[in-house]
Design a protein around this motif. Structure first.
Motif, PDB file in Angstrom:
ATOM      1  N   GLY A 288       0.816  -1.209   0.000  1.00 50.37           N
ATOM      2  CA  GLY A 288       0.000   0.000   0.000  1.00 50.37           C
ATOM      3  C   GLY A 288       0.846   1.253   0.000  1.00 50.37           C
ATOM      4  N   LEU A 299      -4.658   2.886  -4.888  1.00 54.57           N
ATOM      5  CA  LEU A 299      -4.433   1.499  -4.506  1.00 54.57           C
ATOM      6  C   LEU A 299      -4.868   0.510  -5.581  1.00 54.57           C
ATOM      7  N   THR A 300      -5.387   1.004  -6.691  1.00 54.24           N
ATOM      8  CA  THR A 300      -5.745   0.138  -7.810  1.00 54.24           C
ATOM      9  C   THR A 300      -4.689   0.275  -8.903  1.00 54.24           C
ATOM     10  N   SER A 309      -6.656  -4.556  -7.262  1.00 47.71           N
ATOM     11  CA  SER A 309      -6.848  -3.733  -6.068  1.00 47.71           C
ATOM     12  C   SER A 309      -5.902  -4.194  -4.964  1.00 47.71           C
ATOM     13  N   ALA A 311      -6.114  -2.781  -1.977  1.00 47.38           N
ATOM     14  CA  ALA A 311      -6.776  -2.435  -0.719  1.00 47.38           C
ATOM     15  C   ALA A 311      -6.868  -3.684   0.154  1.00 47.38           C
ATOM     16  N   SER A 312      -6.485  -3.562   1.412  1.00 43.94           N
ATOM     17  CA  SER A 312      -6.530  -4.700   2.331  1.00 43.94           C
ATOM     18  C   SER A 312      -7.912  -4.789   2.990  1.00 43.94           C
TER      19      SER A 312
END
Length: 496
Positions: A288, A299-300, A309, A311-312
């Motif tokens: 990230g 984040l994409t 993606s 994203a966590s």
């Protein structure tokens, strides 16, 4: 090729003529005051009227990328560290010597120019030359400007030309540097110490791979280029450094593909009193941070037509579950060694009778699961027999506390809770020696000094390795690892 030779002969003839006229072709005594980037940042938005009031003189240098002559006037484009600026050379603005030199210059020459800034009728920021000095004469022509360097192998082999003519290539390697800087900063901010470990080792360890061999004459001993720094980094945990990392070059004597180069870059980091579960969180945060730094805070990531993606939290599957749920293999086949072997044979997977059940499953995994893991996915709890340095799972001793991160259909990272029981480690090494004696050239060697280090007690810890080249491929949308290595290994150049 004949055309190239003709052009080079003409360039050499011209160079000889210039030297006979007293023009130095490669002088080294002309400093510059500014870079083109400086001028673009400071004056890029200045109007023509504002520039008319600017009295400063600027001295810049760069490579000529284009020349257009109109009678007694010449327009050039100068390239400096990836930035371009137009030059305007006019006979009545230069002394006789500078103007005569300007008429003799070729595309590819490196020059120093002194002058004032203004805007042309087309509103392009331009340097009006007051002095021109040749700094380095180009004797080999650049690729034709509208087509650039397109031959892929030639681009890799002559990266210096690739960087000159392809703006996107320069940006790839600038982004690579930014990615590495971000990773280094991320770890240092969390208390990790950057260290350096040997690149020539008496025993290659830390991975299952075939090493390159060399020989040290003074010591009279065979050495190996390292396949991983792992065992030395864990020696440092024994020594009391609780958080360490190394951005390291590794060497593995294996095949070359779009994902593999014999020489590659890894980030490895180790943390005492941590588990592989904790490294999962760190890994999500690290990727990230890289995305925020080099992907415009997004984040994409767009990679080869896929929208990925970061994203966590990311998906997680246990190794055997992934074979069933993603690979669509019946669980009974996964759990039965005989049926697993039959399945491998029907899929054309090369196996031999000495390979363990876990090794065969790993080969099947590479074929039916890995390509499907486009979005970031952690695969956990691998079989013990393919994880010689990992800590056994307390819940199931046949498995280890390990994960691999897959992204864009390929492995990106490998991590595990570290095995710190010297007795267990010795037994694992002995099993690896048996595999080596049976013909497995990549099996791990016995490392008695590492066992000795563990006998002094290594704290419980977790460690991880991340393939830098593959991370750069992701963030630069590069299909091949050779696109992100400045000088990838190639076969010897054919002589003509």
């Amino acid at each position: 090729m004949e055309d190239l030779n003709l052009v080079m002969r003409e360039r050499l003839r011209k160079a000889t003529e210039m030297e006979q006229e007293g023009i130095a072709l490669f002088p080294n005594k002309y400093p510059v005051s500014h870079h083109i980037k400086d001028l673009l940042e400071t004056f890029g938005q200045s109007t023509a009227e504002e520039l008319e009031g600017e009295t400063d003189t600027f001295v810049i240098a760069g490579r000529i990328m284009a020349i257009r002559s109109f009678g007694k006037s010449i327009f050039m484009h100068l390239l400096d560290s990836g930035e371009k600026l137009q030059l305007y050379i006019q006979q009545n603005q230069l002394d006789t010597q500078s103007y005569a030199l300007a008429r003799k210059l070729d595309i590819g020459d490196i020059i120093r120019v002194q002058g004032h800034l203004f805007r042309t009728r087309t509103n392009e920021l331009t340097l009006l030359a007051k002095e021109v000095v040749l700094l380095s004469k180009n004797l080999r022509p650049l690729p034709e400007k509208y087509h650039g360097l397109k031959d892929v192998e030639l681009r890799y082999r002559q990266r210096y030309v690739d960087l000159i003519v392809n703006d996107a290539v320069r940006e790839t390697f600038k982004k690579r540097a930014a990615i590495i800087q971000t990773m280094r900063r991320f770890l240092m901010e969390r208390g990790f110490l950057e260290v350096e470990t040997p690149m020539m080792q008496p025993i290659p360890g830390g991975a299952t791979a075939k090493p390159f061999r060399t020989f040290h004459n003074a010591l009279g001993m065979e050495l190996f280029l390292r396949i991983a720094p792992e065992l030395y980094l864990k020696r440092l945990l024994v020594g009391g450094f609780e958080r360490v990392f190394e951005l390291n070059r590794n060497f593995r004597n294996e095949g070359i593909s779009t994902q593999h180069n014999p020489e590659f870059t890894m980030l490895e980091f180790y943390q005492a009193y941590a588990t592989f579960e904790g490294l999962i969180r760190i890994t999500e945060e690290l990727f990230g941070a890289v995305a925020m730094a080099v992907n415009d805070g997004n984040l994409t990531v767009q990679y080869q037509g896929e929208s990925i993606s970061l994203a966590s939290p990311w998906a997680r599957y246990r190794f055997h579950d992934a074979l069933v749920e993603i690979g669509n293999i019946p669980r009974i086949v996964v759990e039965d060694p005989h049926q697993t072997m039959e399945l491998a044979g029907s899929m054309g997977v090369e196996v031999n009778r000495l390979e363990s059940h876990g090794q065969v499953l790993a080969k099947i995994f590479d074929l039916v699961v890995e390509p499907k893991l486009i979005q970031p996915t952690f695969i956990t709890h691998y079989p013990l027999e393919i994880s010689p340095l990992s800590r056994r799972s307390e819940a199931d001793p046949a498995l280890v506390d390990r994960f691999e991160l897959f992204l864009a259909g390929r492995e990106m990272a490998n991590a595990f809770s570290e095995l710190n029981d010297p007795r267990d480690q010795r037994e694992r090494f002995l099993l690896q020696l048996q595999a080596r004696q049976a013909g497995d050239e990549e099996a791990h060697l016995m490392d008695e000094d590492y066992i000795r280090a563990l006998e002094y007690a290594m704290p419980p810890a977790a460690g991880e390795g991340i393939g830098i080249d593959r991370v750069v491929m992701l963030f630069t949308d590069s299909p091949s690892i050779r696109d992100v290595i400045l000088f990838p290994h190639l076969k010897s150049e054919k002589k003509t």
